[in-house]
Design an enzyme around this catalytic site. Structure first.
Site, PDB file in Angstrom:
ATOM      1  CE1 TYR A  58      37.633  -0.264 -30.005  1.00  0.00           C
ATOM      2  CE2 TYR A  58      39.927  -0.119 -29.355  1.00  0.00           C
ATOM      3  CZ  TYR A  58      38.577  -0.025 -29.045  1.00  0.00           C
ATOM      4  OH  TYR A  58      38.190   0.312 -27.767  1.00  0.00           O
TER       5      TYR A  58
ATOM      6  CG  ASN B 147      29.816   2.707 -23.752  1.00  0.00           C
ATOM      7  OD1 ASN B 147      30.996   2.764 -23.429  1.00  0.00           O
ATOM      8  ND2 ASN B 147      29.064   1.637 -23.537  1.00  0.00           N
TER       9      ASN B 147
HETATM   10  N1  LIG Z   1      36.793  -2.716 -22.492  1.00  0.00           N
HETATM   11  C1  LIG Z   1      37.943  -2.071 -22.643  1.00  0.00           C
HETATM   12  O1  LIG Z   1      39.017  -2.557 -22.215  1.00  0.00           O
HETATM   13  C2  LIG Z   1      37.960  -0.711 -23.307  1.00  0.00           C
HETATM   14  C3  LIG Z   1      39.168  -0.003 -23.337  1.00  0.00           C
HETATM   15  C4  LIG Z   1      39.205   1.243 -23.951  1.00  0.00           C
HETATM   16  C5  LIG Z   1      38.063   1.769 -24.515  1.00  0.00           C
HETATM   17  N2  LIG Z   1      36.895   1.059 -24.489  1.00  0.00           N
HETATM   18  C6  LIG Z   1      35.718   1.669 -25.095  1.00  0.00           C
HETATM   19  O2  LIG Z   1      34.670   1.666 -24.172  1.00  0.00           O
HETATM   20  C7  LIG Z   1      33.414   1.466 -24.840  1.00  0.00           C
HETATM   21  C8  LIG Z   1      32.706   0.252 -24.232  1.00  0.00           C
HETATM   22  O3  LIG Z   1      33.547  -0.866 -24.356  1.00  0.00           O
HETATM   23  P1  LIG Z   1      33.089  -2.309 -23.843  1.00  0.00           P
HETATM   24  O4  LIG Z   1      34.312  -3.109 -23.617  1.00  0.00           O
HETATM   25  O5  LIG Z   1      32.098  -2.173 -22.769  1.00  0.00           O
HETATM   26  O6  LIG Z   1      32.377  -2.866 -25.157  1.00  0.00           O
HETATM   27  P2  LIG Z   1      31.442  -4.149 -25.317  1.00  0.00           P
HETATM   28  O7  LIG Z   1      31.850  -4.812 -26.601  1.00  0.00           O
HETATM   29  O8  LIG Z   1      31.440  -4.974 -24.077  1.00  0.00           O
HETATM   30  O9  LIG Z   1      29.999  -3.508 -25.486  1.00  0.00           O
HETATM   31  C9  LIG Z   1      29.619  -2.840 -26.652  1.00  0.00           C
HETATM   32  C10 LIG Z   1      28.100  -2.804 -26.713  1.00  0.00           C
HETATM   33  O10 LIG Z   1      27.728  -2.160 -27.956  1.00  0.00           O
HETATM   34  C11 LIG Z   1      26.584  -2.840 -28.450  1.00  0.00           C
HETATM   35  N3  LIG Z   1      26.435  -2.667 -29.901  1.00  0.00           N
HETATM   36  C12 LIG Z   1      27.214  -3.176 -30.868  1.00  0.00           C
HETATM   37  N4  LIG Z   1      26.709  -2.898 -32.074  1.00  0.00           N
HETATM   38  C13 LIG Z   1      25.584  -2.161 -31.874  1.00  0.00           C
HETATM   39  C14 LIG Z   1      24.622  -1.584 -32.736  1.00  0.00           C
HETATM   40  N5  LIG Z   1      24.691  -1.728 -34.069  1.00  0.00           N
HETATM   41  N6  LIG Z   1      23.605  -0.885 -32.194  1.00  0.00           N
HETATM   42  C15 LIG Z   1      23.485  -0.756 -30.837  1.00  0.00           C
HETATM   43  N7  LIG Z   1      24.374  -1.304 -29.977  1.00  0.00           N
HETATM   44  C16 LIG Z   1      25.397  -2.006 -30.489  1.00  0.00           C
HETATM   45  C17 LIG Z   1      26.842  -4.308 -28.117  1.00  0.00           C
HETATM   46  O11 LIG Z   1      25.639  -5.079 -28.146  1.00  0.00           O
HETATM   47  C18 LIG Z   1      27.477  -4.224 -26.740  1.00  0.00           C
HETATM   48  O12 LIG Z   1      26.529  -4.368 -25.697  1.00  0.00           O
HETATM   49  C19 LIG Z   1      33.738   1.293 -26.301  1.00  0.00           C
HETATM   50  O13 LIG Z   1      33.513   2.500 -27.001  1.00  0.00           O
HETATM   51  C20 LIG Z   1      35.215   0.916 -26.320  1.00  0.00           C
HETATM   52  O14 LIG Z   1      35.856   1.323 -27.490  1.00  0.00           O
HETATM   53  C21 LIG Z   1      36.823  -0.168 -23.893  1.00  0.00           C
END
Ligand SMILES: NC(=O)c1ccc[n+]([C@@H]2O[C@H](COP(=O)([O-])OP(=O)(O)OC[C@H]3O[C@@H](n4cnc5c(N)ncnc54)[C@H](O)[C@@H]3O)[C@@H](O)[C@H]2O)c1
Length: 265
Positions: free
Chosen positions: A176, A96
Protein backbone atom coordinates in the site's frame (compact mmCIF):
# COMPACT_ATOMS: atom_id res chain seq x y z
CA UNK A 1 -15.47 35.82 -11.93
CA UNK A 2 -18.41 34.00 -10.38
CA UNK A 3 -17.62 31.73 -7.46
CA UNK A 4 -20.60 29.43 -8.03
CA UNK A 5 -19.55 28.92 -11.68
CA UNK A 6 -16.01 28.06 -10.58
CA UNK A 7 -17.20 24.97 -8.72
CA UNK A 8 -20.02 24.13 -11.12
CA UNK A 9 -19.80 20.69 -12.78
CA UNK A 10 -23.09 20.93 -14.63
CA UNK A 11 -23.06 18.51 -17.58
CA UNK A 12 -19.48 17.33 -16.97
CA UNK A 13 -18.85 13.62 -17.43
CA UNK A 14 -16.79 12.20 -14.56
CA UNK A 15 -15.37 8.68 -14.67
CA UNK A 16 -14.94 7.54 -11.07
CA UNK A 17 -13.16 4.21 -10.51
CA UNK A 18 -13.76 2.36 -7.27
CA UNK A 19 -17.09 4.18 -7.08
CA UNK A 20 -18.59 1.41 -4.94
CA UNK A 21 -16.12 1.91 -2.10
CA UNK A 22 -16.34 3.92 1.11
CA UNK A 23 -15.07 7.20 -0.39
CA UNK A 24 -16.22 6.56 -3.96
CA UNK A 25 -19.84 6.66 -2.84
CA UNK A 26 -19.26 10.02 -1.13
CA UNK A 27 -17.54 11.47 -4.19
CA UNK A 28 -20.34 10.23 -6.45
CA UNK A 29 -22.94 12.02 -4.34
CA UNK A 30 -20.97 15.28 -4.13
CA UNK A 31 -20.11 15.33 -7.84
CA UNK A 32 -23.77 14.72 -8.68
CA UNK A 33 -24.83 17.60 -6.41
CA UNK A 34 -22.43 19.80 -8.39
CA UNK A 35 -24.24 18.71 -11.59
CA UNK A 36 -21.88 16.05 -12.98
CA UNK A 37 -22.94 12.86 -14.75
CA UNK A 38 -20.94 10.30 -12.77
CA UNK A 39 -19.79 7.04 -14.33
CA UNK A 40 -19.77 4.65 -11.39
CA UNK A 41 -17.06 2.19 -12.39
CA UNK A 42 -16.27 -0.77 -10.18
CA UNK A 43 -15.70 -4.52 -10.23
CA UNK A 44 -18.51 -4.70 -7.65
CA UNK A 45 -21.43 -4.12 -10.02
CA UNK A 46 -24.29 -4.73 -7.57
CA UNK A 47 -22.93 -1.97 -5.30
CA UNK A 48 -22.58 0.64 -8.04
CA UNK A 49 -25.98 -0.27 -9.47
CA UNK A 50 -27.50 0.57 -6.07
CA UNK A 51 -25.61 3.89 -5.95
CA UNK A 52 -26.81 4.67 -9.49
CA UNK A 53 -30.40 4.10 -8.39
CA UNK A 54 -30.02 6.40 -5.37
CA UNK A 55 -28.38 9.18 -7.40
CA UNK A 56 -31.11 9.01 -10.05
CA UNK A 57 -33.73 9.51 -7.37
CA UNK A 58 -31.88 12.37 -5.67
CA UNK A 59 -30.46 14.42 -8.53
CA UNK A 60 -31.27 15.59 -12.00
CA UNK A 61 -28.15 13.99 -13.56
CA UNK A 62 -27.44 10.86 -15.58
CA UNK A 63 -25.32 8.51 -13.46
CA UNK A 64 -24.19 5.27 -15.07
CA UNK A 65 -23.07 2.11 -13.26
CA UNK A 66 -20.47 0.05 -15.14
CA UNK A 67 -18.79 -3.20 -14.21
CA UNK A 68 -15.12 -3.19 -15.12
CA UNK A 69 -11.85 -4.69 -14.01
CA UNK A 70 -9.16 -2.05 -13.74
CA UNK A 71 -6.42 -4.64 -14.31
CA UNK A 72 -7.81 -5.64 -17.71
CA UNK A 73 -7.13 -3.31 -20.64
CA UNK A 74 -9.94 -4.87 -22.71
CA UNK A 75 -12.43 -4.23 -19.93
CA UNK A 76 -11.30 -0.58 -19.68
CA UNK A 77 -11.58 -0.08 -23.45
CA UNK A 78 -15.04 -1.62 -23.48
CA UNK A 79 -16.17 0.70 -20.69
CA UNK A 80 -14.79 3.77 -22.46
CA UNK A 81 -16.59 2.79 -25.69
CA UNK A 82 -19.83 2.54 -23.70
CA UNK A 83 -19.27 5.95 -22.09
CA UNK A 84 -18.46 7.64 -25.40
CA UNK A 85 -21.54 6.14 -27.05
CA UNK A 86 -23.70 7.47 -24.21
CA UNK A 87 -22.06 10.84 -23.41
CA UNK A 88 -19.59 11.53 -26.30
CA UNK A 89 -16.90 12.81 -23.92
CA UNK A 90 -15.04 12.30 -20.66
CA UNK A 91 -14.20 15.50 -18.77
CA UNK A 92 -12.74 14.07 -15.58
CA UNK A 93 -11.08 10.80 -14.59
CA UNK A 94 -10.72 9.97 -10.89
CA UNK A 95 -8.37 7.04 -10.24
CA UNK A 96 -9.81 5.96 -6.91
CA UNK A 97 -10.03 2.12 -7.07
CA UNK A 98 -7.70 0.39 -4.68
CA UNK A 99 -6.46 -2.86 -3.24
CA UNK A 100 -5.57 -2.27 0.41
CA UNK A 101 -5.23 -5.98 1.19
CA UNK A 102 -7.46 -7.83 3.64
CA UNK A 103 -6.97 -7.73 7.43
CA UNK A 104 -4.89 -10.94 7.32
CA UNK A 105 -2.47 -9.52 4.75
CA UNK A 106 -2.28 -6.19 6.54
CA UNK A 107 -1.13 -7.92 9.72
CA UNK A 108 1.18 -10.47 8.08
CA UNK A 109 4.85 -10.06 8.93
CA UNK A 110 6.76 -8.37 6.10
CA UNK A 111 9.03 -11.42 5.76
CA UNK A 112 6.03 -13.70 5.18
CA UNK A 113 4.02 -11.47 2.86
CA UNK A 114 3.07 -13.53 -0.22
CA UNK A 115 4.38 -12.19 -3.52
CA UNK A 116 0.87 -12.59 -4.93
CA UNK A 117 -0.39 -9.84 -2.57
CA UNK A 118 2.35 -7.48 -3.78
CA UNK A 119 1.61 -8.34 -7.43
CA UNK A 120 -2.14 -7.80 -6.95
CA UNK A 121 -1.67 -4.37 -5.37
CA UNK A 122 0.72 -3.28 -8.12
CA UNK A 123 -1.81 -4.44 -10.72
CA UNK A 124 -4.82 -2.65 -9.19
CA UNK A 125 -3.22 0.45 -7.62
CA UNK A 126 -0.60 1.22 -10.26
CA UNK A 127 -1.09 -0.70 -13.49
CA UNK A 128 -4.83 0.02 -13.30
CA UNK A 129 -4.19 3.76 -12.96
CA UNK A 130 -1.65 3.59 -15.81
CA UNK A 131 -4.12 1.83 -18.13
CA UNK A 132 -7.00 4.18 -17.27
CA UNK A 133 -4.78 7.22 -17.92
CA UNK A 134 -3.66 5.76 -21.26
CA UNK A 135 -7.15 4.96 -22.49
CA UNK A 136 -8.94 8.04 -21.11
CA UNK A 137 -5.90 10.11 -22.12
CA UNK A 138 -6.55 9.23 -25.78
CA UNK A 139 -10.04 10.70 -25.42
CA UNK A 140 -8.83 13.81 -23.58
CA UNK A 141 -6.08 14.44 -26.14
CA UNK A 142 -8.72 14.44 -28.90
CA UNK A 143 -10.91 16.77 -26.81
CA UNK A 144 -7.81 18.93 -26.07
CA UNK A 145 -9.23 19.11 -22.55
CA UNK A 146 -9.44 17.01 -19.43
CA UNK A 147 -8.79 16.65 -15.73
CA UNK A 148 -7.23 13.64 -14.02
CA UNK A 149 -7.23 13.13 -10.26
CA UNK A 150 -5.13 10.33 -8.79
CA UNK A 151 -5.68 9.24 -5.20
CA UNK A 152 -2.77 8.67 -2.85
CA UNK A 153 -2.77 8.40 0.95
CA UNK A 154 -0.93 9.67 4.02
CA UNK A 155 0.87 6.34 3.79
CA UNK A 156 2.19 7.37 0.40
CA UNK A 157 3.93 10.33 2.08
CA UNK A 158 5.15 8.90 5.37
CA UNK A 159 5.48 5.42 6.84
CA UNK A 160 2.64 4.08 8.96
CA UNK A 161 3.69 4.56 12.59
CA UNK A 162 3.94 0.91 13.66
CA UNK A 163 3.38 1.90 17.32
CA UNK A 164 -0.31 2.75 16.88
CA UNK A 165 -1.90 -0.39 15.42
CA UNK A 166 -1.61 -2.96 18.22
CA UNK A 167 -4.15 -5.72 17.62
CA UNK A 168 -6.60 -3.44 15.78
CA UNK A 169 -5.96 -5.05 12.37
CA UNK A 170 -5.66 -1.52 10.93
CA UNK A 171 -2.01 -1.95 9.93
CA UNK A 172 -1.25 -1.26 6.32
CA UNK A 173 0.96 -3.50 4.23
CA UNK A 174 4.09 -2.38 2.42
CA UNK A 175 2.44 -2.75 -0.98
CA UNK A 176 0.00 0.00 0.00
CA UNK A 177 2.81 2.41 0.98
CA UNK A 178 4.83 1.58 -2.14
CA UNK A 179 1.94 2.00 -4.58
CA UNK A 180 0.48 5.11 -2.94
CA UNK A 181 3.85 6.84 -2.95
CA UNK A 182 4.31 5.98 -6.63
CA UNK A 183 1.03 7.79 -7.39
CA UNK A 184 2.69 11.11 -6.47
CA UNK A 185 5.39 11.04 -9.12
CA UNK A 186 3.19 9.30 -11.67
CA UNK A 187 0.97 12.39 -11.36
CA UNK A 188 3.86 14.85 -11.73
CA UNK A 189 5.20 12.99 -14.76
CA UNK A 190 1.86 12.98 -16.55
CA UNK A 191 1.12 16.61 -15.68
CA UNK A 192 4.46 17.54 -17.22
CA UNK A 193 3.99 15.24 -20.22
CA UNK A 194 0.62 16.75 -21.11
CA UNK A 195 1.41 20.28 -19.88
CA UNK A 196 0.49 21.87 -23.22
CA UNK A 197 -2.36 19.51 -24.17
CA UNK A 198 -5.12 21.00 -22.01
CA UNK A 199 -4.97 18.12 -19.53
CA UNK A 200 -4.42 18.85 -15.85
CA UNK A 201 -3.26 16.03 -13.55
CA UNK A 202 -3.25 16.28 -9.75
CA UNK A 203 -3.12 14.04 -6.70
CA UNK A 204 -5.46 14.07 -3.73
CA UNK A 205 -3.89 12.66 -0.57
CA UNK A 206 -6.46 11.81 2.10
CA UNK A 207 -5.79 10.67 5.66
CA UNK A 208 -7.58 7.90 7.57
CA UNK A 209 -11.35 7.83 7.78
CA UNK A 210 -13.16 6.77 10.94
CA UNK A 211 -15.37 3.76 10.23
CA UNK A 212 -15.92 2.02 13.56
CA UNK A 213 -12.36 0.80 14.03
CA UNK A 214 -10.97 -0.42 17.35
CA UNK A 215 -11.38 2.53 19.84
CA UNK A 216 -7.79 2.25 21.08
CA UNK A 217 -6.56 2.57 17.48
CA UNK A 218 -8.83 5.56 16.83
CA UNK A 219 -7.44 7.25 19.95
CA UNK A 220 -3.83 6.64 18.93
CA UNK A 221 -4.43 7.66 15.32
CA UNK A 222 -6.25 10.83 16.42
CA UNK A 223 -3.29 11.85 18.59
CA UNK A 224 -1.08 11.75 15.49
CA UNK A 225 -3.16 14.47 13.83
CA UNK A 226 -3.13 18.18 14.65
CA UNK A 227 -6.94 18.24 14.63
CA UNK A 228 -7.06 15.37 17.13
CA UNK A 229 -9.38 13.10 15.15
CA UNK A 230 -9.78 10.88 12.11
CA UNK A 231 -11.62 12.20 9.03
CA UNK A 232 -15.35 11.81 8.47
CA UNK A 233 -16.07 9.99 5.24
CA UNK A 234 -17.53 13.10 3.58
CA UNK A 235 -14.59 15.39 4.37
CA UNK A 236 -12.82 14.87 1.03
CA UNK A 237 -15.81 15.72 -1.15
CA UNK A 238 -15.02 19.44 -1.23
CA UNK A 239 -11.49 18.69 -2.40
CA UNK A 240 -12.74 16.41 -5.18
CA UNK A 241 -15.13 19.09 -6.44
CA UNK A 242 -12.32 21.66 -6.29
CA UNK A 243 -9.88 19.44 -8.22
CA UNK A 244 -12.48 18.37 -10.80
CA UNK A 245 -13.78 21.86 -11.48
CA UNK A 246 -12.47 25.12 -12.92
CA UNK A 247 -11.81 26.29 -9.36
CA UNK A 248 -8.44 24.49 -9.71
CA UNK A 249 -7.73 25.74 -13.25
CA UNK A 250 -4.19 26.92 -12.36
CA UNK A 251 -3.26 23.66 -10.62
CA UNK A 252 -1.40 20.77 -12.19
CA UNK A 253 1.31 18.34 -11.05
CA UNK A 254 0.31 19.07 -7.47
CA UNK A 255 -0.64 17.13 -4.41
CA UNK A 256 -3.50 18.29 -2.21
CA UNK A 257 -2.93 16.82 1.26
CA UNK A 258 -5.92 16.58 3.59
CA UNK A 259 -4.87 14.62 6.65
CA UNK A 260 -5.89 16.63 9.71
CA UNK A 261 -2.26 17.73 9.96
CA UNK A 262 -0.75 14.22 10.46
CA UNK A 263 2.17 14.87 8.08
CA UNK A 264 2.68 18.55 8.94
CA UNK A 265 4.33 18.28 12.35
N1 LIG B 1 -10.54 5.07 3.46
C1 LIG B 1 -9.47 5.70 3.91
O1 LIG B 1 -9.30 5.89 5.14
C2 LIG B 1 -8.44 6.23 2.93
C3 LIG B 1 -7.39 7.00 3.43
C4 LIG B 1 -6.43 7.49 2.54
C5 LIG B 1 -6.54 7.22 1.20
N2 LIG B 1 -7.57 6.46 0.73
C6 LIG B 1 -7.63 6.21 -0.71
O2 LIG B 1 -8.89 6.57 -1.18
C7 LIG B 1 -9.30 5.68 -2.24
C8 LIG B 1 -10.65 5.06 -1.88
O3 LIG B 1 -10.52 4.38 -0.66
P1 LIG B 1 -11.75 3.58 -0.01
O4 LIG B 1 -11.48 3.45 1.44
O5 LIG B 1 -13.02 4.15 -0.47
O6 LIG B 1 -11.54 2.15 -0.68
P2 LIG B 1 -12.54 0.91 -0.71
O7 LIG B 1 -11.70 -0.32 -0.46
O8 LIG B 1 -13.71 1.14 0.18
O9 LIG B 1 -13.04 0.91 -2.21
C9 LIG B 1 -12.22 0.52 -3.27
C10 LIG B 1 -13.10 0.15 -4.45
O10 LIG B 1 -12.22 -0.31 -5.52
C11 LIG B 1 -12.88 -1.39 -6.16
N3 LIG B 1 -11.93 -2.26 -6.86
C12 LIG B 1 -11.01 -3.08 -6.31
N4 LIG B 1 -10.40 -3.80 -7.26
C13 LIG B 1 -10.92 -3.41 -8.45
C14 LIG B 1 -10.69 -3.80 -9.79
N5 LIG B 1 -9.82 -4.77 -10.11
N6 LIG B 1 -11.39 -3.19 -10.77
C15 LIG B 1 -12.32 -2.22 -10.48
N7 LIG B 1 -12.57 -1.83 -9.21
C16 LIG B 1 -11.90 -2.43 -8.21
C17 LIG B 1 -13.56 -2.15 -5.02
O11 LIG B 1 -14.60 -3.01 -5.50
C18 LIG B 1 -14.05 -1.03 -4.13
O12 LIG B 1 -15.39 -0.67 -4.41
C19 LIG B 1 -8.20 4.67 -2.39
O13 LIG B 1 -7.36 5.01 -3.48
C20 LIG B 1 -7.43 4.74 -1.07
O14 LIG B 1 -6.09 4.41 -1.22
C21 LIG B 1 -8.52 5.96 1.57
Amino acid sequence: MNVKCLFDLNGRVVLLTGAGGLLGEQYADGLSQAGAHVILADINYSKVKLIEKTLKLKYNTKPFAVKFDITDKKSIKKMIDLILRKYSKIDVLINNAVDQGNAKLRTTDFIDLPQSSWDNAIKINLTGMFLCCQEVGKVMLKQKKGVIINISSTYGLVAPDQRIYGKSGQNSAIFYAATKSAVLNFTRYLASYWHNKGIRVNTLTPGGVEKGQDPEFIKKYSKKTMLGRMAKKNEYVGAIIFLASDASSYMTGSNLIIDGGWTAW
